[in-house]
Design a protein around this motif. Structure first.
Motif, short mmCIF file in Angstrom:
data_model
loop_
_atom_site.label_atom_id
_atom_site.label_comp_id
_atom_site.label_asym_id
_atom_site.label_seq_id
_atom_site.Cartn_x
_atom_site.Cartn_y
_atom_site.Cartn_z
N ARG A 141 0.86 -1.18 0.00
CA ARG A 141 0.00 0.00 0.00
C ARG A 141 0.90 1.23 0.00
N ARG A 142 0.65 2.10 -0.95
CA ARG A 142 1.47 3.29 -1.12
C ARG A 142 0.56 4.51 -1.20
N ASP A 143 0.73 5.44 -0.26
CA ASP A 143 -0.10 6.64 -0.21
C ASP A 143 -1.59 6.30 -0.23
N GLY A 144 -1.94 5.26 0.50
CA GLY A 144 -3.34 4.88 0.65
C GLY A 144 -3.88 3.95 -0.42
N GLN A 145 -3.11 3.70 -1.47
CA GLN A 145 -3.58 2.87 -2.57
C GLN A 145 -2.80 1.56 -2.62
#
Length: 346
Positions: A175-179
């Motif tokens: 998960r990166r920056d919420g995505q």
């Protein structure tokens, strides 16, 4: 109702439920094996598939909850969740599949309206790591990055092995920056002390990439397991054949082999193999909190963990909606399970 009670983990849970004096209805696709287990335990048996949601809803009608133990959950979770929403029954399962967790979250509004709890992942996937994530969020409220992982030497059950084959074809997930984003297998390698000494570890597409975000709101999440240099190299080589692994006939061939050869660890083996669970939260200033806990073997924890959530739902009146185990029952759930030590944060 326990669906998939004739599988490796489903049978273990059914036997423990009966030992505790619970009276679940045992269900699954294969009538002969489900009925044989039910006769042994003195329980009711039902045999049905999941292809017709209307018929499935009729089978579930009147039950307070369903514990789905039939993997791979990519095939069973969606129809069973739909039937539970229609029948007004809570839904639990023991998946670790990211797509299943995200599907449950997509049904949150419907579940709230129906007063139905949807809580996939009430086994080793993902109770210990979810509780660690929740505890780390409390210890470092402004955390922006979360890493979770576990060190387990337990063998696979047939269902877990089949799920792992599907996961290889889908690549790594973080998960990166919420995505949630797709990355290569063994995308990152680092040294980690899970609680049994420092080891090389690699990222895996574990369920916490989904669930830990919904539990904590921390936007950057990775999950790790230890791996030998050979294992890590093999995972990275698998990136080159991922398109082949995704072909349906290749999946069927590998899963058929698994069904013939994989049996799951014995009780003696499970008792000899505890699991070490680890987590690390970091904030924007670089401050860190690290958590560790030793638990029972993953399959043993799945038995006691899933039944703890079942018993919670049978006695509490939780708000309907899509839940994670730590949000539903509390971050101390893992410490209350047999074989667990204290959850330590430094």
């Amino acid at each position: 109702m326990i669906y998939g009670a004739n599988g490796y983990t489903g049978e273990l849970i059914a036997r423990e439920a009966a030992r505790r004096g619970l009276k679940p209805v045992l269900a699954g696709r294969r009538r002969e094996s489900v009925e044989a287990l039910a006769r042994t335990l003195g329980l009711e048996a039902r045999a049905f598939g999941l292809d017709d949601v209307t018929a499935l809803t009729a089978q579930i009608q009147g039950h307070a909850l369903v514990l789905n133990c039939a993997g791979p959950f990519s095939a069973t979770a969606a129809p069973m969740m739909e039937a539970c929403l229609r029948a007004g029954a809570h839904y639990l399962d023991i998946t670790g599949e990211i797509a299943v967790f995200e599907h449950a979250q997509s049904l949150d509004a419907r579940a709230r309206e129906a007063g139905v709890v949807l809580c996939p992942g009430v086994g080793f996937d993902v109770i210990p790591t979810d509780c660690v994530a929740s505890a780390l969020k409390a210890a470092l409220p402004d955390a922006t990055h979360l890493a979770l992982g576990f060190d387990s030497r337990s063998g696979f059950s047939p269902g877990t092995a089949k799920t792992s084959v599907e996961g290889l074809a889908q690549g790594g997930k973080v998960r990166r920056d919420g995505q949630i984003v797709t990355v290569s297998l063994a995308y990152e390698v680092r040294r980690i002390d899970f609680g049994d000494g420092e080891k090389d570890a690699m990222t895996i597409p574990w369920g916490d990439v989904s669930t830990a975000y919904h539990t904590t709101g921390i936007p950057n999440i990775q999950a790790f397991i230890p791996g030998s240099p050979r294992m890590i190299a093999s995972a990275r080589r698998a990136n080159y054949v991922r398109p082949l692994l995704g072909l349906s006939w290749v999946q069927k061939l590998i899963k058929a082999h698994i069904a013939r050869t994989v049996k799951g660890p014995s009780e003696e083996k499970r008792e000899q193999m505890p699991t070490f669970v680890w987590g690390e939260a970091t904030n924007a200033r670089g401050e860190k909190k690290t958590a560790r806990i030793r638990t029972a073997n993953g399959y043993s924890l799945t038995i006691t963990g899933s039944l703890a959530v079942v018993e919670h739902l049978m006695t509490a009146r939780p708000t309907g909606g899509a839940h994670t185990p730590a949000r539903l029952v509390g971050a101390d759930l893992v410490t209350r399970l047999p074989g667990s030590g204290p959850l330590q944060i430094v």
